[in-house]
Scaffold this motif. Structure first.
Motif, PDB file in Angstrom:
ATOM      1  N   THR A  37     -18.695  -3.389 -30.197  1.00  0.00           N
ATOM      2  CA  THR A  37     -19.524  -4.435 -29.590  1.00  0.00           C
ATOM      3  C   THR A  37     -20.692  -4.778 -30.503  1.00  0.00           C
ATOM      4  O   THR A  37     -21.032  -5.955 -30.701  1.00  0.00           O
ATOM      5  CB  THR A  37     -20.033  -3.996 -28.215  1.00  0.00           C
ATOM      6  N   ARG A  38     -21.325  -3.773 -31.082  1.00  0.00           N
ATOM      7  CA  ARG A  38     -22.417  -4.036 -32.018  1.00  0.00           C
ATOM      8  C   ARG A  38     -21.912  -4.808 -33.242  1.00  0.00           C
ATOM      9  O   ARG A  38     -22.605  -5.688 -33.769  1.00  0.00           O
ATOM     10  CB  ARG A  38     -23.065  -2.717 -32.456  1.00  0.00           C
ATOM     11  N   GLN A  39     -20.689  -4.496 -33.670  1.00  0.00           N
ATOM     12  CA  GLN A  39     -20.116  -5.189 -34.829  1.00  0.00           C
ATOM     13  C   GLN A  39     -19.858  -6.662 -34.521  1.00  0.00           C
ATOM     14  O   GLN A  39     -20.162  -7.540 -35.333  1.00  0.00           O
ATOM     15  CB  GLN A  39     -18.816  -4.503 -35.243  1.00  0.00           C
ATOM     16  N   VAL A  40     -19.295  -6.950 -33.350  1.00  0.00           N
ATOM     17  CA  VAL A  40     -18.978  -8.339 -33.028  1.00  0.00           C
ATOM     18  C   VAL A  40     -20.241  -9.167 -32.811  1.00  0.00           C
ATOM     19  O   VAL A  40     -20.246 -10.389 -32.986  1.00  0.00           O
ATOM     20  CB  VAL A  40     -18.048  -8.419 -31.797  1.00  0.00           C
ATOM     21  N   LEU A  41     -21.344  -8.499 -32.458  1.00  0.00           N
ATOM     22  CA  LEU A  41     -22.614  -9.200 -32.236  1.00  0.00           C
ATOM     23  C   LEU A  41     -23.434  -9.355 -33.519  1.00  0.00           C
ATOM     24  O   LEU A  41     -24.433 -10.084 -33.520  1.00  0.00           O
ATOM     25  CB  LEU A  41     -23.456  -8.448 -31.199  1.00  0.00           C
ATOM     26  N   SER A  42     -23.030  -8.703 -34.592  1.00  0.00           N
ATOM     27  CA  SER A  42     -23.850  -8.732 -35.813  1.00  0.00           C
ATOM     28  C   SER A  42     -23.059  -9.059 -37.069  1.00  0.00           C
ATOM     29  O   SER A  42     -23.597  -8.984 -38.174  1.00  0.00           O
ATOM     30  CB  SER A  42     -24.543  -7.375 -36.004  1.00  0.00           C
ATOM     31  N   ALA A  43     -21.792  -9.423 -36.933  1.00  0.00           N
ATOM     32  CA  ALA A  43     -20.933  -9.628 -38.103  1.00  0.00           C
ATOM     33  C   ALA A  43     -21.489 -10.724 -39.015  1.00  0.00           C
ATOM     34  O   ALA A  43     -21.903 -11.786 -38.544  1.00  0.00           O
ATOM     35  CB  ALA A  43     -19.525 -10.006 -37.654  1.00  0.00           C
ATOM     36  N   PRO A  44     -21.500 -10.494 -40.320  1.00  0.00           N
ATOM     37  CA  PRO A  44     -21.961 -11.517 -41.263  1.00  0.00           C
ATOM     38  C   PRO A  44     -20.888 -12.579 -41.491  1.00  0.00           C
ATOM     39  O   PRO A  44     -19.714 -12.380 -41.170  1.00  0.00           O
ATOM     40  CB  PRO A  44     -22.202 -10.715 -42.545  1.00  0.00           C
ATOM     41  N   ASP A  45     -21.291 -13.684 -42.037  1.00  0.00           N
ATOM     42  CA  ASP A  45     -20.356 -14.746 -42.406  1.00  0.00           C
ATOM     43  C   ASP A  45     -19.663 -14.358 -43.712  1.00  0.00           C
ATOM     44  O   ASP A  45     -20.324 -14.174 -44.734  1.00  0.00           O
ATOM     45  CB  ASP A  45     -21.120 -16.065 -42.582  1.00  0.00           C
ATOM     46  N   ARG A  46     -18.343 -14.235 -43.676  1.00  0.00           N
ATOM     47  CA  ARG A  46     -17.584 -13.855 -44.867  1.00  0.00           C
ATOM     48  C   ARG A  46     -16.561 -14.929 -45.267  1.00  0.00           C
ATOM     49  O   ARG A  46     -15.573 -14.639 -45.957  1.00  0.00           O
ATOM     50  CB  ARG A  46     -16.886 -12.516 -44.656  1.00  0.00           C
ATOM     51  N   CYS A  47     -16.798 -16.154 -44.836  1.00  0.00           N
ATOM     52  CA  CYS A  47     -15.854 -17.221 -45.158  1.00  0.00           C
ATOM     53  C   CYS A  47     -15.704 -17.421 -46.666  1.00  0.00           C
ATOM     54  O   CYS A  47     -14.591 -17.639 -47.152  1.00  0.00           O
ATOM     55  CB  CYS A  47     -16.307 -18.539 -44.519  1.00  0.00           C
ATOM     56  N   ASP A  48     -16.801 -17.355 -47.398  1.00  0.00           N
ATOM     57  CA  ASP A  48     -16.715 -17.571 -48.845  1.00  0.00           C
ATOM     58  C   ASP A  48     -15.855 -16.486 -49.495  1.00  0.00           C
ATOM     59  O   ASP A  48     -15.052 -16.782 -50.383  1.00  0.00           O
ATOM     60  CB  ASP A  48     -18.111 -17.588 -49.467  1.00  0.00           C
ATOM     61  N   ASP A  49     -16.026 -15.241 -49.059  1.00  0.00           N
ATOM     62  CA  ASP A  49     -15.209 -14.150 -49.597  1.00  0.00           C
ATOM     63  C   ASP A  49     -13.734 -14.357 -49.257  1.00  0.00           C
ATOM     64  O   ASP A  49     -12.852 -14.143 -50.098  1.00  0.00           O
ATOM     65  CB  ASP A  49     -15.673 -12.804 -49.041  1.00  0.00           C
ATOM     66  N   LEU A  50     -13.466 -14.779 -48.018  1.00  0.00           N
ATOM     67  CA  LEU A  50     -12.087 -14.966 -47.573  1.00  0.00           C
ATOM     68  C   LEU A  50     -11.435 -16.132 -48.312  1.00  0.00           C
ATOM     69  O   LEU A  50     -10.260 -16.065 -48.683  1.00  0.00           O
ATOM     70  CB  LEU A  50     -12.059 -15.197 -46.067  1.00  0.00           C
ATOM     71  N   ALA A  51     -12.204 -17.194 -48.542  1.00  0.00           N
ATOM     72  CA  ALA A  51     -11.651 -18.367 -49.206  1.00  0.00           C
ATOM     73  C   ALA A  51     -11.199 -18.064 -50.630  1.00  0.00           C
ATOM     74  O   ALA A  51     -10.284 -18.708 -51.153  1.00  0.00           O
ATOM     75  CB  ALA A  51     -12.679 -19.493 -49.212  1.00  0.00           C
ATOM     76  N   GLN A  52     -11.835 -17.084 -51.258  1.00  0.00           N
ATOM     77  CA  GLN A  52     -11.502 -16.755 -52.647  1.00  0.00           C
ATOM     78  C   GLN A  52     -10.198 -15.977 -52.779  1.00  0.00           C
ATOM     79  O   GLN A  52      -9.629 -15.890 -53.872  1.00  0.00           O
ATOM     80  CB  GLN A  52     -12.640 -15.942 -53.268  1.00  0.00           C
ATOM     81  N   VAL A  53      -9.675 -15.440 -51.658  1.00  0.00           N
ATOM     82  CA  VAL A  53      -8.473 -14.613 -51.722  1.00  0.00           C
ATOM     83  C   VAL A  53      -7.236 -15.451 -52.025  1.00  0.00           C
ATOM     84  O   VAL A  53      -6.341 -15.032 -52.757  1.00  0.00           O
ATOM     85  CB  VAL A  53      -8.286 -13.836 -50.408  1.00  0.00           C
ATOM     86  N   GLY A  54      -7.179 -16.646 -51.455  1.00  0.00           N
ATOM     87  CA  GLY A  54      -6.071 -17.539 -51.755  1.00  0.00           C
ATOM     88  C   GLY A  54      -4.827 -17.339 -50.910  1.00  0.00           C
ATOM     89  O   GLY A  54      -3.767 -17.870 -51.231  1.00  0.00           O
ATOM     90  N   VAL A  55      -4.898 -16.593 -49.809  1.00  0.00           N
ATOM     91  CA  VAL A  55      -3.743 -16.415 -48.934  1.00  0.00           C
ATOM     92  C   VAL A  55      -3.650 -17.602 -47.969  1.00  0.00           C
ATOM     93  O   VAL A  55      -4.671 -18.141 -47.541  1.00  0.00           O
ATOM     94  CB  VAL A  55      -3.843 -15.089 -48.150  1.00  0.00           C
ATOM     95  N   ASP A  56      -2.423 -18.036 -47.658  1.00  0.00           N
ATOM     96  CA  ASP A  56      -2.233 -19.106 -46.682  1.00  0.00           C
ATOM     97  C   ASP A  56      -2.874 -18.703 -45.360  1.00  0.00           C
ATOM     98  O   ASP A  56      -2.572 -17.632 -44.817  1.00  0.00           O
ATOM     99  CB  ASP A  56      -0.747 -19.359 -46.458  1.00  0.00           C
ATOM    100  N   THR A  57      -3.738 -19.571 -44.831  1.00  0.00           N
ATOM    101  CA  THR A  57      -4.512 -19.210 -43.644  1.00  0.00           C
ATOM    102  C   THR A  57      -4.373 -20.276 -42.565  1.00  0.00           C
ATOM    103  O   THR A  57      -4.362 -21.477 -42.848  1.00  0.00           O
ATOM    104  CB  THR A  57      -5.995 -19.028 -44.000  1.00  0.00           C
ATOM    105  N   LEU A  58      -4.262 -19.820 -41.322  1.00  0.00           N
ATOM    106  CA  LEU A  58      -4.228 -20.672 -40.139  1.00  0.00           C
ATOM    107  C   LEU A  58      -5.388 -20.296 -39.229  1.00  0.00           C
ATOM    108  O   LEU A  58      -5.627 -19.120 -38.976  1.00  0.00           O
ATOM    109  CB  LEU A  58      -2.905 -20.485 -39.387  1.00  0.00           C
ATOM    110  N   VAL A  59      -6.096 -21.288 -38.740  1.00  0.00           N
ATOM    111  CA  VAL A  59      -7.115 -21.097 -37.701  1.00  0.00           C
ATOM    112  C   VAL A  59      -6.548 -21.705 -36.423  1.00  0.00           C
ATOM    113  O   VAL A  59      -6.262 -22.906 -36.369  1.00  0.00           O
ATOM    114  CB  VAL A  59      -8.446 -21.761 -38.095  1.00  0.00           C
TER     115      VAL A  59
END
Length: 290
Positions: free
Chosen positions: A208-230
């Protein structure tokens, strides 16, 4: 809280235990009712107060497309045990579990990974660290950073009430009234209670503490290059739909909005959700094999 529509396992779906180097995980395994799996497997990871049962309604349909599909309880959730060590329940630690699970399930094959809600924050750690070859990645009703809105308020209330009043208070004052107001059948209400009380209290607190404080990691995820669906419901009350749509844009990801669904598309619109996942997985495989 995700509420499964039913608990009876459909044909081709069975309960299994998956032994790994980091422990044993309770899972549901779905295989094609006829024929053998010809496509790459998939691993489905639930949200904070959820479990593998949240995916029951989509498992048979997903498997019928020719895949082995595994839905798991994360460490400390429902039927998967967990220690009293808070360090075991951070997004990074749980993400390491997903790496190991994925490699155990798929071996040398690429694997399709799906993370629902908090499960999205966990699974993205496995994608970003690059240790496992993923055929595709789906963020289902998840977001770029800490959860907001009504579910964030519920999470903060949990952190306040659990240490003082325990699980009984959380169940009787919040979760049971919510389920009854929604007209959830008695047998499902009984399951939800059993599931809640089976969770690791330490795990629930840390997650619960993790879901309330998670940082934005979109830039890190975008660099991986895996096909992604939202993928998310049009009425999502977790991360707002517009926030998830912006996340998809930042990730250069495909985006599917499920009509009529809220925070749990696999429960609320299973056929639409299964069709979207199967179509995306097939396209991702075609791109990787071309």
């Amino acid at each position: 809280m995700s509420t499964p529509r039913f608990l009876t396992l459909p044909p081709g779906v069975r309960s299994v235990s998956i032994d790994t180097a980091v422990g044993t995980f309770a899972a549901l395994e779905a295989l094609p009712v006829s024929g053998v799996p010809e496509r790459w497997p998939a691993l489905l990871v639930p949200g904070l107060t959820g479990s593998k049962e949240d995916f029951i309604a989509v498992l048979q349909t997903l498997a019928q497309a020719g895949r082995r599909v595994i839905a798991v309880d994360m460490r400390g959730q429902y039927e998967t045990g967990g220690p009293d060590d808070p360090a075991a329940y951070t997004c990074a630690a749980l993400g390491n579990d997903i790496d190991v699970l994925a490699q155990t399930v798929a071996g040398d094959e690429p694997l399709h990974l799906v993370g629902h809600s908090f499960g999205g924050l966990v699974t993205r750690e496995a994608v970003i660290d690059g240790r496992t070859k993923f055929a595709s990645y789906t963020l289902m009703s998840s977001g770029p950073a800490a959860i907001v809105g009504p579910r964030a308020r519920f999470g903060r209330a949990m952190l306040t009430e659990l240490p003082e009043h325990g699980m009984e208070h959380l169940w009787h004052q919040r979760m049971e009234p919510e389920a009854l107001a929604a007209g959830v059948p008695d047998e499902i209400v009984a399951f939800l209670r059993k599931r809640l009380f089976s969770n690791s209290p330490v795990g629930m607190d840390v997650m619960t503490r993790q879901v309330l404080s998670a940082p934005d990691r979109c830039d890190d995820l975008a660099q991986v290059g895996v096909d992604t669906l939202v993928l998310y419901g049009e009425h999502d009350d977790g991360w707002p739909p517009e926030m998830q749509a912006e996340m998809a844009r930042r990730l250069d990801a495909e985006c599917v909005v499920v009509p009529g669904a809220a925070h749990s598309p696999a429960v609320e619109a299973p056929e639409t959700t299964a069709a979207a996942l199967t179509g995306f997985w097939n396209s991702a495989e075609a791109r990787l094999l071309s």
